[in-house]
Design an enzyme around this catalytic site. Structure first.
Site, PDB file in Angstrom:
ATOM      1  N   VAL A 117      16.368  12.586  10.438  1.00 54.60           N
ATOM      2  CA  VAL A 117      17.711  12.143  10.847  1.00 54.60           C
ATOM      3  C   VAL A 117      17.577  11.076  11.934  1.00 54.60           C
ATOM      4  O   VAL A 117      18.243  10.030  11.904  1.00 54.60           O
ATOM      5  CB  VAL A 117      18.580  13.339  11.314  1.00 54.60           C
ATOM      6  CG1 VAL A 117      19.900  12.862  11.904  1.00 54.60           C
ATOM      7  CG2 VAL A 117      18.844  14.268  10.134  1.00 54.60           C
ATOM      8  N   PRO A 161       8.905  14.828  21.524  1.00 61.77           N
ATOM      9  CA  PRO A 161       7.477  15.129  21.644  1.00 61.77           C
ATOM     10  C   PRO A 161       6.701  14.790  20.373  1.00 61.77           C
ATOM     11  O   PRO A 161       5.476  14.838  20.355  1.00 61.77           O
ATOM     12  CB  PRO A 161       7.446  16.638  21.920  1.00 61.77           C
ATOM     13  CG  PRO A 161       8.776  17.153  21.532  1.00 61.77           C
ATOM     14  CD  PRO A 161       9.741  16.023  21.568  1.00 61.77           C
ATOM     15  N   ASP A 198      24.077  17.587  14.838  1.00 59.74           N
ATOM     16  CA  ASP A 198      24.314  18.959  14.387  1.00 59.74           C
ATOM     17  C   ASP A 198      25.618  19.554  14.917  1.00 59.74           C
ATOM     18  O   ASP A 198      25.940  20.692  14.610  1.00 59.74           O
ATOM     19  CB  ASP A 198      23.121  19.842  14.765  1.00 59.74           C
ATOM     20  CG  ASP A 198      22.798  19.756  16.251  1.00 59.74           C
ATOM     21  OD1 ASP A 198      23.293  18.809  16.901  1.00 59.74           O
ATOM     22  OD2 ASP A 198      22.058  20.619  16.751  1.00 59.74           O
TER      23      ASP A 198
HETATM   24  C1  SHN Z   1      29.205  14.318  10.999  1.00 60.33           C
HETATM   25  C2  SHN Z   1      28.016  13.626  10.372  1.00 60.33           C
HETATM   26  C3  SHN Z   1      26.980  13.262  11.384  1.00 60.33           C
HETATM   27  C4  SHN Z   1      27.386  12.311  12.432  1.00 60.33           C
HETATM   28  O1  SHN Z   1      27.570  11.148  12.154  1.00 60.33           O
HETATM   29  O2  SHN Z   1      27.503  12.766  13.516  1.00 60.33           O
HETATM   30  C5  SHN Z   1      27.216  14.449   9.406  1.00 60.33           C
HETATM   31  C6  SHN Z   1      26.910  15.762   9.569  1.00 60.33           C
HETATM   32  C7  SHN Z   1      26.172  16.568   8.715  1.00 60.33           C
HETATM   33  N1  SHN Z   1      25.604  16.160   7.566  1.00 60.33           N
HETATM   34  C8  SHN Z   1      25.042  17.215   6.938  1.00 60.33           C
HETATM   35  C9  SHN Z   1      24.440  17.184   5.692  1.00 60.33           C
HETATM   36  C10 SHN Z   1      24.224  16.081   4.903  1.00 60.33           C
HETATM   37  N2  SHN Z   1      24.365  14.770   5.324  1.00 60.33           N
HETATM   38  C11 SHN Z   1      24.072  13.973   4.295  1.00 60.33           C
HETATM   39  C12 SHN Z   1      24.074  12.551   4.296  1.00 60.33           C
HETATM   40  C13 SHN Z   1      24.675  11.753   5.240  1.00 60.33           C
HETATM   41  N3  SHN Z   1      25.366  12.194   6.326  1.00 60.33           N
HETATM   42  C14 SHN Z   1      25.972  11.191   6.945  1.00 60.33           C
HETATM   43  C15 SHN Z   1      26.842  11.280   7.973  1.00 60.33           C
HETATM   44  C16 SHN Z   1      27.282  12.422   8.595  1.00 60.33           C
HETATM   45  N4  SHN Z   1      26.751  13.662   8.420  1.00 60.33           N
HETATM   46  C17 SHN Z   1      28.403  12.410   9.552  1.00 60.33           C
HETATM   47  C18 SHN Z   1      29.722  12.561   8.835  1.00 60.33           C
HETATM   48  C19 SHN Z   1      30.009  11.367   7.948  1.00 60.33           C
HETATM   49  C20 SHN Z   1      31.056  11.592   6.931  1.00 60.33           C
HETATM   50  O3  SHN Z   1      31.522  12.682   6.664  1.00 60.33           O
HETATM   51  O4  SHN Z   1      31.484  10.579   6.372  1.00 60.33           O
HETATM   52  C21 SHN Z   1      25.681   9.899   6.266  1.00 60.33           C
HETATM   53  C22 SHN Z   1      26.969   9.455   5.586  1.00 60.33           C
HETATM   54  C23 SHN Z   1      25.265   8.769   7.190  1.00 60.33           C
HETATM   55  C24 SHN Z   1      23.989   9.035   7.982  1.00 60.33           C
HETATM   56  O5  SHN Z   1      23.683  10.125   8.359  1.00 60.33           O
HETATM   57  O6  SHN Z   1      23.333   8.006   8.176  1.00 60.33           O
HETATM   58  C25 SHN Z   1      24.578  10.294   5.261  1.00 60.33           C
HETATM   59  C26 SHN Z   1      24.661   9.578   3.916  1.00 60.33           C
HETATM   60  C27 SHN Z   1      23.642   8.445   3.997  1.00 60.33           C
HETATM   61  C28 SHN Z   1      23.618   7.595   2.805  1.00 60.33           C
HETATM   62  O7  SHN Z   1      24.628   7.297   2.219  1.00 60.33           O
HETATM   63  O8  SHN Z   1      22.535   7.095   2.497  1.00 60.33           O
HETATM   64  C29 SHN Z   1      23.709  14.768   3.173  1.00 60.33           C
HETATM   65  C30 SHN Z   1      23.405  14.228   1.793  1.00 60.33           C
HETATM   66  C31 SHN Z   1      22.177  13.482   1.726  1.00 60.33           C
HETATM   67  O9  SHN Z   1      21.252  13.651   2.521  1.00 60.33           O
HETATM   68  O10 SHN Z   1      22.120  12.732   0.763  1.00 60.33           O
HETATM   69  C32 SHN Z   1      23.808  16.090   3.545  1.00 60.33           C
HETATM   70  C33 SHN Z   1      23.531  17.324   2.676  1.00 60.33           C
HETATM   71  C34 SHN Z   1      24.747  17.685   1.864  1.00 60.33           C
HETATM   72  C35 SHN Z   1      25.854  18.311   2.685  1.00 60.33           C
HETATM   73  O11 SHN Z   1      25.574  19.202   3.494  1.00 60.33           O
HETATM   74  O12 SHN Z   1      27.000  17.851   2.502  1.00 60.33           O
HETATM   75  C36 SHN Z   1      25.195  18.343   7.760  1.00 60.33           C
HETATM   76  C37 SHN Z   1      24.800  19.752   7.360  1.00 60.33           C
HETATM   77  C38 SHN Z   1      23.457  20.135   7.904  1.00 60.33           C
HETATM   78  C39 SHN Z   1      23.158  21.540   7.546  1.00 60.33           C
HETATM   79  O13 SHN Z   1      23.923  22.214   6.797  1.00 60.33           O
HETATM   80  O14 SHN Z   1      22.144  22.008   8.064  1.00 60.33           O
HETATM   81  C40 SHN Z   1      25.863  17.919   8.884  1.00 60.33           C
HETATM   82  C41 SHN Z   1      26.232  18.742  10.088  1.00 60.33           C
HETATM   83  C42 SHN Z   1      27.483  19.505   9.809  1.00 60.33           C
HETATM   84  O15 SHN Z   1      28.246  19.224   8.904  1.00 60.33           O
HETATM   85  O16 SHN Z   1      27.677  20.411  10.646  1.00 60.33           O
HETATM   86  N1  NAI Z   2      24.060  14.011  10.599  1.00 56.10           N
HETATM   87  C1  NAI Z   2      23.380  14.196   9.534  1.00 56.10           C
HETATM   88  O1  NAI Z   2      23.418  13.393   8.613  1.00 56.10           O
HETATM   89  C2  NAI Z   2      22.562  15.390   9.440  1.00 56.10           C
HETATM   90  C3  NAI Z   2      22.294  16.188  10.515  1.00 56.10           C
HETATM   91  N2  NAI Z   2      21.438  17.207  10.404  1.00 56.10           N
HETATM   92  C4  NAI Z   2      21.051  17.922  11.618  1.00 56.10           C
HETATM   93  O2  NAI Z   2      20.281  17.023  12.439  1.00 56.10           O
HETATM   94  C5  NAI Z   2      19.260  17.696  13.112  1.00 56.10           C
HETATM   95  C6  NAI Z   2      17.907  16.987  12.918  1.00 56.10           C
HETATM   96  O3  NAI Z   2      17.535  17.009  11.594  1.00 56.10           O
HETATM   97  P1  NAI Z   2      16.031  16.563  11.163  1.00 56.10           P
HETATM   98  O4  NAI Z   2      15.733  15.236  11.675  1.00 56.10           O
HETATM   99  O5  NAI Z   2      15.953  16.785   9.703  1.00 56.10           O
HETATM  100  O6  NAI Z   2      15.229  17.676  11.925  1.00 56.10           O
HETATM  101  P2  NAI Z   2      13.682  17.802  12.345  1.00 56.10           P
HETATM  102  O7  NAI Z   2      13.474  19.250  12.594  1.00 56.10           O
HETATM  103  O8  NAI Z   2      12.822  17.093  11.389  1.00 56.10           O
HETATM  104  O9  NAI Z   2      13.639  16.980  13.673  1.00 56.10           O
HETATM  105  C7  NAI Z   2      14.029  17.484  14.899  1.00 56.10           C
HETATM  106  C8  NAI Z   2      13.295  16.661  15.927  1.00 56.10           C
HETATM  107  O10 NAI Z   2      13.836  16.912  17.210  1.00 56.10           O
HETATM  108  C9  NAI Z   2      12.749  17.041  18.128  1.00 56.10           C
HETATM  109  N3  NAI Z   2      13.224  17.861  19.231  1.00 56.10           N
HETATM  110  C10 NAI Z   2      13.605  19.163  19.226  1.00 56.10           C
HETATM  111  N4  NAI Z   2      14.036  19.520  20.430  1.00 56.10           N
HETATM  112  C11 NAI Z   2      13.930  18.424  21.223  1.00 56.10           C
HETATM  113  C12 NAI Z   2      14.220  18.176  22.609  1.00 56.10           C
HETATM  114  N5  NAI Z   2      14.715  19.122  23.412  1.00 56.10           N
HETATM  115  N6  NAI Z   2      13.999  16.966  23.090  1.00 56.10           N
HETATM  116  C13 NAI Z   2      13.502  15.976  22.315  1.00 56.10           C
HETATM  117  N7  NAI Z   2      13.216  16.168  20.998  1.00 56.10           N
HETATM  118  C14 NAI Z   2      13.426  17.373  20.480  1.00 56.10           C
HETATM  119  C15 NAI Z   2      11.662  17.714  17.332  1.00 56.10           C
HETATM  120  O11 NAI Z   2      10.408  17.482  17.912  1.00 56.10           O
HETATM  121  C16 NAI Z   2      11.817  16.987  15.986  1.00 56.10           C
HETATM  122  O12 NAI Z   2      11.103  15.776  16.013  1.00 56.10           O
HETATM  123  C17 NAI Z   2      19.295  19.126  12.589  1.00 56.10           C
HETATM  124  O13 NAI Z   2      19.962  19.913  13.549  1.00 56.10           O
HETATM  125  C18 NAI Z   2      20.118  19.060  11.322  1.00 56.10           C
HETATM  126  O14 NAI Z   2      20.856  20.212  11.078  1.00 56.10           O
HETATM  127  C19 NAI Z   2      20.848  17.440   9.239  1.00 56.10           C
HETATM  128  C20 NAI Z   2      21.130  16.701   8.146  1.00 56.10           C
HETATM  129  C21 NAI Z   2      22.026  15.629   8.133  1.00 56.10           C
END
Ligand code: SHN
Ligand code: NAI
Length: 626
Positions: free
Chosen positions: A35, A55, A116
């Protein structure tokens, strides 16, 4: 209208979407996983200064660190690291610490996102497509990120090729115009000229402009030239191959599609055909397995090089019939999305997929092609044609390979299959294929069958109409197939149907014009059939040969005389037969002049009764070469 109807009611609950110019802003990305890598990529794409605090770093981040694209603090989070930071992106896997980070940022008025904890974010990330200066971002406001990804891809496949380049070119022109005409008072003048240009010209043409063209356009702006009349190198390129004698450039004033709707259609077609990637059975099954067993997140961990290979495999290894529905019941696009998952945020990697257009070549003369047909012929990699297409048409083609179907008697079906297969192979190689058909593809052109074939294999066909001789041959020979008081119906028939039978003939109706295509070898039986159906012996008819070409010729007679006349003169192919009183409405020009000086025959252009009575048109003048 009330004010409520005039002004839209805000829905609320949305994000405030802007294009944030973050260049040189200092962003601290906390965490070193996938991420974090995604966030880092987006930040670098916006020219931000990036520091990663973690780290450990995943492969991609290590690579970027080695290339000095980012700074790295090899530590866990501490408050002091927030000093001098404009934005914080927390991507750690520890929600308690993440909340702590968000709280500290709030105290220090630092813009913060925690991957997250959705609810605590100042802003969310969006799914983004990028093509040069173009960025398209999709947000579902934290509801369904996976759908954001899917929507982004769907939009991207609809974009015309070269969109980013077109934007670049207009950007250059726009800034040149503002330099030569900086006055705020001329804002309206600048805006309306540019608006007209952008609306009038297709994206394709805008993408092809070079610096010379931009200079010409700048000149044109200075002189406030009509955007429809500007002569450009691009335009010359399109017309340069047209033979001089057949092309009257004055008649093709407008080389660029008129509306954005046309533009959209063309380009959309081009891209949506391209749009559906192909996947072979084993890849398909493999990807289906991946979705079942491995969460999306883990697929994302693959490195970029691996993903590139997957993409290549998808586009190259395509075999077998692929319909819009895949094995899993999802669309092919869904399958591609699985693949795209692997590339995560790498924005514009829509694989290069083949496209096909069925194009009407019209009558055989390049100047009677549509602009759209010329455009396709010039950008094609492969042109599938048949022997009927006159050579002159090929003068328009730039670099394409031309494949002529070997449709000889008895081999037609095999030749058609061969042609279809050639097209399909090229499509799978990502090529731009044009199927060129004489006349209009849908008027006795069998285009429907070919469209069904290619679409069965997952390639939607763009259809570009052509001038059909069914109507235009008469037009070019001064026969108005409808004429007030003379003819109010036109019927198009084939002299030779699939089973080598004569067509069914309707009862005689004085006000109907009949046009028989493919009739040369059946002239005698067709005339007999008409006479059997009580069509009058004196009904005027014309044989029209090579309409629209340099050797165009008209042979006139009546239902009772035409056979005899053509036995003497012969018939050159292609030819068609026009039957009906409309043949007599407009005399040949020479006769027209003669009748002007002849006191007994004046009003020739009225109704057919008058024509019959006065016998203005000399039907004994049986052959007229034009
Ligand atoms: C709030 C937000 C984060 C923020 O911006 O702060 C967020 C949050 C979370 N995502 C989660 C899961 C997934 N995220 C993706 C993909 C993307 N997620 C992105 C954005 C955002 N994700 C923001 C809202 C944007 C919006 O709604 O429009 C994209 C659009 C942009 C980017 O990340 O660069 C990128 C598409 C990139 C592309 O198009 O290439 C996939 C699918 C995949 O990987 O293909 C999944 C798995 C399927 C599913 O779970 O739906 C989880 C659950 C974690 C868990 O359950 O552990 C959380 C946390 C939660 O929901 O609590
Ligand atoms: N916004 C999004 O699109 C998404 C968000 N998430 C959430 O994002 C988080 C990260 O996901 P990944 O990159 O896949 O996880 P990951 O487990 O691969 O990476 C976490 C990283 O954070 C570092 N880390 C942990 N505690 C730390 C601290 N106190 N200070 C500095 N570094 C620290 C770890 O060393 C590791 O490199 C997860 O909580 C996951 O649920 C997951 C999927 C999509």
């Amino acid at each position: 209208m009330t004010a409520e109807q005039t002004y839209p009611e805000p829905q609320g609950g949305g994000s405030f979407i802007i294009a944030y110019r973050a260049k040189e802003k200092h962003v601290l990305v906390i965490g070193g996983g996938s991420v974090a890598a995604g966030r880092v990529f987006n930040a670098l794409d916006a020219d931000m200064r990036v520091t990663v605090l973690s780290p450990e770093l995943n492969q991609e981040l290590q690579y970027r660190y080695k290339k000095s694209q980012i700074k790295w603090i090899n530590d866990s989070f501490k408050e002091e690291y927030l000093d001098g930071v404009d934005m914080v992106l927390s991507t750690i896997d520890d929600p308690v610490e993440s909340k702590n980070i968000v709280d500290l940022c709030r105290q220090k008025s630092i813009f913060v996102n925690a991957a997250d904890i959705n609810d605590l974010c100042d802003f969310w990330f969006m799914s983004m497509h990028r093509d040069g200066p173009l960025q398209i971002a999709v947000s579902t406001n934290s509801r369904a990120p996976r759908l954001a990804n899917k929507i982004r891809l769907q939009i991207a496949t609809l974009l015309p090729q070269g969109t980013g380049k077109a934007i670049d070119n207009i950007g250059k022109l726009r800034s040149s115009i503002r330099k030569v005409d900086p006055s705020p008072n001329n804002s309206r003048k600048r805006m309306s000229w540019l608006t007209e240009l952008c609306d009038y010209w297709s994206m394709h043409h805008l993408s092809k402009l070079d610096q010379k063209d931009i200079n010409i356009l700048l000149e044109s702006y200075i002189h406030q030239a009509d955007v429809k009349k500007i002569q450009l190198k691009t335009r010359e390129n399109i017309t340069k191959n047209l033979s001089n004698e057949s092309l009257n450039t004055a008649n093709i004033d407008v080389l660029f599609e008129k509306t954005t709707i046309t533009d959209h259609k063309t380009d959309l077609a081009q891209n949506t055909l391209n749009g559906v990637p192909s996947i072979n059975d084993s890849t398909n099954a493999h990807l289906a397995d991946l979705t079942k067993t491995i969460p999306n997140r883990e697929i994302k961990l693959q490195n970029i090089q691996d993903n590139d290979i997957i993409i290549k495999n998808l586009s190259n290894k395509d075999v077998g019939a692929i319909s819009q529905k895949s094995v899993c019941g999802n669309s092919i696009l869904d399958k591609y999305l699985i693949n795209d998952n692997c590339i995560s945020r790498s924005n514009s990697n829509i694989p290069n997929r083949g496209s096909i257009a069925l194009i009407g070549a019209g009558l055989g003369s390049p100047d009677l092609l549509t602009i759209q047909a010329i455009d396709y012929l010039q950008k094609a990699d492969l042109i599938l044609a048949d022997r009927l297409i006159p050579k002159a048409i090929f003068s328009v083609i730039s670099n394409a390979e031309i494949f002529i179907a070997r449709k000889y008697p008895g081999l037609a079906d095999a030749a058609q299959n061969e042609l279809n297969e050639r097209g399909l192979i090229a499509l799978k190689e990502g090529k731009t294929v044009v199927r060129l058909k004489q006349g209009d593809p849908f008027v006795y052109g069998r285009a429907g069958e070919e469209i069904l074939f290619f679409e069965k294999h997952g390639y939607e066909c763009t259809i570009v109409p052509g001038l059909s001789s069914a109507l235009t041959a008469a037009c070019l020979n001064r026969i108005p197939v409808t004429h007030r008081g003379v003819a109010d119906q036109v019927l198009i028939l084939s002299g030779n149907n699939r089973f080598n039978q004569l067509p069914e003939i309707p009862n005689y109706l004085k006000t109907r014009t009949l046009v028989f295509l493919m009739v040369a070898k059946k002239l005698n039986p067709v005339c007999d059939l008409l006479l059997k159906h009580n069509y009058p012996l004196e009904l005027p008819v014309s044989i029209l040969e090579n309409a629209g070409c340099f050797n165009q010729k008209k042979i006139k007679g009546t239902l009772s005389t035409i056979n005899e006349i053509t036995q003497i003169s012969g018939i050159n192919l292609p030819a068609l037969l026009v039957v009906g009183w409309s043949n007599d409405v407009i005399p040949d020009f020479q006769n027209c002049i003669a009748s002007e000086t002849n006191a007994s025959s004046t009003n020739i252009n009225t109704d057919v009764c008058q024509l019959e009575e006065k016998n203005v048109i000399d039907r004994s003048l049986s052959v007229s070469v034009m």
